[in-house]
Motif scaffolding. Structure first.
Motif, mmCIF file in Angstrom:
data_model
loop_
_atom_site.group_PDB
_atom_site.id
_atom_site.type_symbol
_atom_site.label_atom_id
_atom_site.label_comp_id
_atom_site.label_asym_id
_atom_site.label_seq_id
_atom_site.Cartn_x
_atom_site.Cartn_y
_atom_site.Cartn_z
ATOM 1 N N GLU A 26 -4.675 -7.627 3.256
ATOM 2 C CA GLU A 26 -4.331 -6.666 4.297
ATOM 3 C C GLU A 26 -4.054 -7.352 5.636
ATOM 4 O OE1 GLU A 26 -6.832 -3.282 4.698
ATOM 5 O OE2 GLU A 26 -6.043 -2.397 2.852
ATOM 6 N N ARG A 30 -0.559 -6.552 7.290
ATOM 7 C CA ARG A 30 -0.462 -5.935 8.620
ATOM 8 C C ARG A 30 0.420 -6.769 9.554
ATOM 9 N NH1 ARG A 30 -5.816 -4.256 7.794
ATOM 10 N NH2 ARG A 30 -6.619 -6.224 8.646
ATOM 11 N N SER A 63 -7.439 1.631 1.360
ATOM 12 C CA SER A 63 -6.393 0.871 2.033
ATOM 13 C C SER A 63 -6.339 1.266 3.507
ATOM 14 C CB SER A 63 -5.040 1.142 1.386
ATOM 15 O OG SER A 63 -3.999 0.560 2.145
ATOM 16 N N LEU A 65 -3.622 0.187 5.212
ATOM 17 C CA LEU A 65 -2.208 -0.062 5.495
ATOM 18 C C LEU A 65 -1.438 1.259 5.594
ATOM 19 C CD1 LEU A 65 -1.661 -3.056 3.046
ATOM 20 C CD2 LEU A 65 -2.178 -3.140 5.497
#
Length: 257
Positions: A26, A30, A63, A65
């Motif tokens: 992640e 990101r 998550s 995201l």
């Protein structure tokens, strides 16, 4: 996210072997998504780290995201729990994994997906515990893939696999890895039929871009390799991202990060 796939066209962020290091995955995702907010999805290219029977530290529970996360299976997943035959479309396979598994041989929006590979270290593993025979491509996986390709409308420009093809393997192979692997031989046949522009894979734990029969091949590095380095500070974040990540669309066009 709903349980039904919407693998719409557009840019995809491909990420290398994760091995349950979802924090690093992640962090890298990101970084790329901030630079390229028009990315539609994350697709992880196998050895995601699907181990529901292992401790909570292995789970991808939630998550953070802004786009959905998908993954193909590698050779290191808990296959009885993954259930290769449980869904013909990408689906979440466990409430403690906030990601969609893309089934072997799935084909949509100009992209063909095929997980699976042979473990070179299975002699050190215990079958049924941390190694499963389903890691290798099965006859039903191959038959299903051909059926999906026959039903597919329009060209397929991208192949996303955990393993590479037998024909491309000599360009990257390590000396102690044997040639003539059944999984690579099967992927070679699909490669000859599809004639993709782009072939994305993981499995080898190093980054390499190479050309084979007019196709751009990209081997992505495993993200967990950089876990402790990122904890010390993201001083090399861009260079790490460029080894572990790739942004491309369904036409096989690669976008610089």
């Amino acid at each position: 996210h709903s349980n039904r796939s919407v693998l719409v066209k557009g840019k995809t962020l491909y990420i290398g072997d994760t091995h349950s290091d979802f924090e690093t995955m992640e962090t890298l995702a990101r970084f790329v998504l901030q630079k390229m907010p028009d990315i539609q999805r994350v697709v992880q290219v196998g050895d995601f780290g699907f181990w529901p029977d292992f401790s909570i530290s292995y789970w991808y529970q939630q998550s953070t995201l802004p786009v959905p996360v998908y993954f193909i299976d590698g050779n290191h997943e808990q296959f009885p729990e993954l259930g290769l035959d449980s869904s013909p479309i990408p689906a979440k396979k466990s409430p403690i994994y906030d990601a969609f598994h893309i089934p072997r041989g799935y084909c949509e929006s100009g992209v063909f997906y095929m997980g699976g590979a042979d473990s070179p270290d299975k002699e050190y593993r215990k079958e049924g515990i941390d190694w499963f025979s389903e890691e290798n491509l099965r006859r039903k996986d191959i038959e299903n893939a051909y059926a999906n390709l026959s039903a597919n409308e329009g060209p397929v420009h991208v192949m996303v696999c955990h393993e590479t093809t037998e024909g491309a393997f000599p360009l990257i192979r390590r000396p102690h890895w044997a040639v003539g692997d059944d999984n690579r031989l099967a992927l070679e046949k699909f490669f000859k039929q599809i004639k993709p522009r782009l072939f994305v894979h993981g499995h080898y734990h190093f980054y390499r871009r190479y050309e084979h029969e007019g196709c751009a091949f990209v081997s992505l590095r495993n993200v967990d390799r950089f876990h402790f380095e990122l904890l010390e500070g993201p001083v090399r974040l861009l260079s790490i991202v460029q080894e572990c990540c790739l942004v491309a669309d369904e036409q096989g066009r690669i976008f610089a990060i």
